[in-house]
Design an enzyme around this catalytic site. Structure first.
Site, PDB file in Angstrom:
ATOM      1  N   CYS A  20      40.925  44.994  40.427  1.00 29.93           N
ATOM      2  CA  CYS A  20      40.481  46.089  41.299  1.00 29.93           C
ATOM      3  C   CYS A  20      41.668  46.844  41.902  1.00 29.93           C
ATOM      4  O   CYS A  20      41.687  48.074  41.933  1.00 29.93           O
ATOM      5  CB  CYS A  20      39.585  45.540  42.408  1.00 29.93           C
ATOM      6  SG  CYS A  20      40.202  44.022  43.156  1.00 29.93           S
ATOM      7  N   HIS A  52      39.793  46.925  50.049  1.00 34.20           N
ATOM      8  CA  HIS A  52      41.254  46.885  50.166  1.00 34.20           C
ATOM      9  C   HIS A  52      41.713  48.252  50.680  1.00 34.20           C
ATOM     10  O   HIS A  52      41.028  49.260  50.467  1.00 34.20           O
ATOM     11  CB  HIS A  52      41.933  46.717  48.805  1.00 34.20           C
ATOM     12  CG  HIS A  52      41.481  45.545  47.992  1.00 34.20           C
ATOM     13  ND1 HIS A  52      41.646  44.241  48.388  1.00 34.20           N
ATOM     14  CD2 HIS A  52      40.937  45.485  46.749  1.00 34.20           C
ATOM     15  CE1 HIS A  52      41.200  43.438  47.424  1.00 34.20           C
ATOM     16  NE2 HIS A  52      40.757  44.166  46.424  1.00 34.20           N
TER      17      HIS A  52
HETATM   18  P1  NAD Z   1      32.362  35.495  40.931  1.00 35.77           P
HETATM   19  O1  NAD Z   1      32.759  34.147  41.357  1.00 35.77           O
HETATM   20  O2  NAD Z   1      31.701  36.425  41.884  1.00 35.77           O
HETATM   21  O3  NAD Z   1      31.423  35.410  39.644  1.00 35.77           O
HETATM   22  C1  NAD Z   1      31.662  34.542  38.581  1.00 35.77           C
HETATM   23  C2  NAD Z   1      30.322  34.047  38.080  1.00 35.77           C
HETATM   24  O4  NAD Z   1      30.527  33.238  36.910  1.00 35.77           O
HETATM   25  C3  NAD Z   1      29.589  33.162  39.101  1.00 35.77           C
HETATM   26  O5  NAD Z   1      28.234  33.554  39.139  1.00 35.77           O
HETATM   27  C4  NAD Z   1      29.738  31.743  38.531  1.00 35.77           C
HETATM   28  O6  NAD Z   1      28.665  30.912  38.877  1.00 35.77           O
HETATM   29  C5  NAD Z   1      29.765  32.042  37.044  1.00 35.77           C
HETATM   30  N1  NAD Z   1      30.363  30.991  36.210  1.00 35.77           N
HETATM   31  C6  NAD Z   1      31.237  30.015  36.566  1.00 35.77           C
HETATM   32  N2  NAD Z   1      31.567  29.279  35.477  1.00 35.77           N
HETATM   33  C7  NAD Z   1      30.885  29.805  34.432  1.00 35.77           C
HETATM   34  C8  NAD Z   1      30.790  29.477  33.054  1.00 35.77           C
HETATM   35  N3  NAD Z   1      31.481  28.462  32.526  1.00 35.77           N
HETATM   36  N4  NAD Z   1      29.994  30.221  32.252  1.00 35.77           N
HETATM   37  C9  NAD Z   1      29.276  31.254  32.762  1.00 35.77           C
HETATM   38  N5  NAD Z   1      29.321  31.610  34.073  1.00 35.77           N
HETATM   39  C10 NAD Z   1      30.122  30.894  34.887  1.00 35.77           C
HETATM   40  O7  NAD Z   1      33.689  36.174  40.336  1.00 35.77           O
HETATM   41  P2  NAD Z   1      34.031  37.707  40.282  1.00 35.77           P
HETATM   42  O8  NAD Z   1      34.570  38.133  41.588  1.00 35.77           O
HETATM   43  O9  NAD Z   1      32.909  38.449  39.672  1.00 35.77           O
HETATM   44  O10 NAD Z   1      35.281  37.670  39.292  1.00 35.77           O
HETATM   45  C11 NAD Z   1      35.130  37.642  37.886  1.00 35.77           C
HETATM   46  C12 NAD Z   1      36.390  38.192  37.276  1.00 35.77           C
HETATM   47  O11 NAD Z   1      36.566  39.548  37.720  1.00 35.77           O
HETATM   48  C13 NAD Z   1      37.684  37.465  37.678  1.00 35.77           C
HETATM   49  O12 NAD Z   1      38.587  37.545  36.606  1.00 35.77           O
HETATM   50  C14 NAD Z   1      38.185  38.302  38.840  1.00 35.77           C
HETATM   51  O13 NAD Z   1      39.566  38.171  39.044  1.00 35.77           O
HETATM   52  C15 NAD Z   1      37.826  39.693  38.363  1.00 35.77           C
HETATM   53  N6  NAD Z   1      37.680  40.708  39.415  1.00 35.77           N
HETATM   54  C16 NAD Z   1      37.092  40.409  40.609  1.00 35.77           C
HETATM   55  C17 NAD Z   1      36.997  41.399  41.565  1.00 35.77           C
HETATM   56  C18 NAD Z   1      36.403  41.129  42.914  1.00 35.77           C
HETATM   57  O14 NAD Z   1      36.808  41.764  43.859  1.00 35.77           O
HETATM   58  N7  NAD Z   1      35.474  40.221  43.056  1.00 35.77           N
HETATM   59  C19 NAD Z   1      37.452  42.697  41.305  1.00 35.77           C
HETATM   60  C20 NAD Z   1      37.987  42.973  40.050  1.00 35.77           C
HETATM   61  C21 NAD Z   1      38.104  41.979  39.114  1.00 35.77           C
END
Ligand code: NAD
Length: 338
Positions: free
Chosen positions: A139, A218
């Site tokens: 992000c 942010h």
């Molecule tokens: P999150 O924790 O909100 O969501 C991840 C989901 O995946 C959860 O629902 C979890 O239960 C599930 N999960 C866990 N293990 C799993 C598996 N083995 N198989 C399938 N599902 C599984 O995470 P997020 O914030 O959505 O982040 C996901 C990615 O996006 C990361 O790489 C993060 O760095 C990136 N990201 C996050 C943000 C943010 O601000 N949240 C912004 C940009 C990028």
């Protein structure tokens, strides 16, 4: 219609699923969930639910949620997987994607080496073209690339120094902190500078990151040394044709991230998301070739349009401007100035 499976339906996965389902040239084949929680209960009305392996099935059955199969079944019914599992899990999942010969998009929590290209729609759409593995940068990196790309195109950039005030965690997460402290990252540059170079090759950049006890957004304070002199109007004009940058002026009365997200709620969009990077136009200050500005970043949603564009680039079905227009149209991203 490109068939898109979503592995990991959390903050990012659920938004990408929704954005994909709104497009005319792609559909969601299903989502992978690990728990039959409230998110699964709601999602099961719109999407087919899959689980990582059979051991997860019983909990869903007990909760009365229909499971269509495992992630392998979802892969077999899809042409691409968007892997939005937690940081590090994508790397483990990649083995499966390679074995079953399916394209995959990874998110910014994974290392750049996981993919053949890192991606930002404005700055390097072409680098993902026809690739099998692409990573949409984080992000913060997406936000910096959004506002710096137009400046580099128009004026050239000698050096960027950005201070990133990071939200501690997302609004649905009550486990992480800090809740009453400010936590600077003690390595300078923070990891954001090398990450930005993966989508803006050759950029001379340094970043400082500081975590603050907030969940909304942010905030970035950016200083850029351009290759030539510019005026404040020139800088604002350079951003003018980019819909994913929103200028917020004095009359709007918006002086904080609280009001910025309240404005997003006024838009009435899905989940009250703010896909655009919001630049406070009052903060834009130019002295000779040195530009400073402050921008706010909705971390839960700014990477969502990029995921949709990355799919089009990987399947070679649209050029940059066409894809961005299609995505923006469906997500109701229009040029807004306040
Ligand atoms: P999150 O924790 O909100 O969501 C991840 C989901 O995946 C959860 O629902 C979890 O239960 C599930 N999960 C866990 N293990 C799993 C598996 N083995 N198989 C399938 N599902 C599984 O995470 P997020 O914030 O959505 O982040 C996901 C990615 O996006 C990361 O790489 C993060 O760095 C990136 N990201 C996050 C943000 C943010 O601000 N949240 C912004 C940009 C990028």
């Amino acid at each position: 219609m490109i068939r898109v499976g979503i592995n990991g339906y959390g903050t990012i996965g659920r938004r990408v699923a929704r954005a994909v389902s709104l497009q005319d040239d792609m559909i969601v084949t299903g989502i992978v969930k690990t728990k039959p929680d409230y998110v699964s209960m709601v999602a099961s009305k719109d999407f087919k639910i899959f689980v990582p392996d059979k051991s997860y099935e019983k909990a869903f059955q007990d909760a009365g949620i229909k499971v269509e199969g495992t992630v392998e079944n979802l892969i077999d019914d899809s042409e691409i997987i968007v892997d939005a599992t937690p940081e590090g899990q994508g790397e483990k999942n990649k083995e499966l994607y390679v074995k079953r010969q399916i394209k995959a998009i990874f998110e910014g929590g994974e290392e750049p080496e996981i993919a053949q290209a890192s991606f930002n729609a404005y700055s390097n759409f072409e680098e993902a073209r026809s690739k099998d593995y692409v990573r949409v940068v984080s992000c913060n990196t997406t936000a910096l690339a959004r506002t710096l790309h137009p400046l580099r195109e128009r004026f050239g950039i000698k050096f960027v120094d950005a201070t990133i005030v990071r939200r501690a965690t997302d609004p649905n997460d009550s486990k992480k902190g800090p809740i009453n402290a400010v936590e600077p990252s003690l390595s300078i540059p923070s990891h954001h500078a090398p990450d930005l170079k993966t989508v803006m090759g050759g950029l001379n950049v340094s970043t400082i990151a500081i975590k603050a006890p907030t969940t909304l957004m942010h905030v970035h304070a950016v200083r850029v040394d351009l290759e030539k002199d510019a005026s404040k109007n020139d800088v604002i004009e350079a951003w003018g044709s980019y819909r994913r940058i929103m200028e917020v002026g004095k009359n709007s009365g918006i002086t904080s991230t609280g009001q910025m997200m309240d404005l997003a709620r006024e838009f009435g969009r899905d989940r009250s998301d703010l896909y655009e990077i919001a630049v406070w136009s009052q903060s834009v200050s130019v002295q000779g070739n040195r530009v400073s500005y402050i921008q706010a970043v909705h971390q839960e949603s700014d990477v969502v349009p990029e995921n949709v564009d990355a799919i089009r680039s990987m399947f070679d079905i649209a050029d940059r401007d066409r894809s961005i227009s299609m995505t923006d149209g469906k997500l109701k991203i229009e040029k807004r100035v306040f």
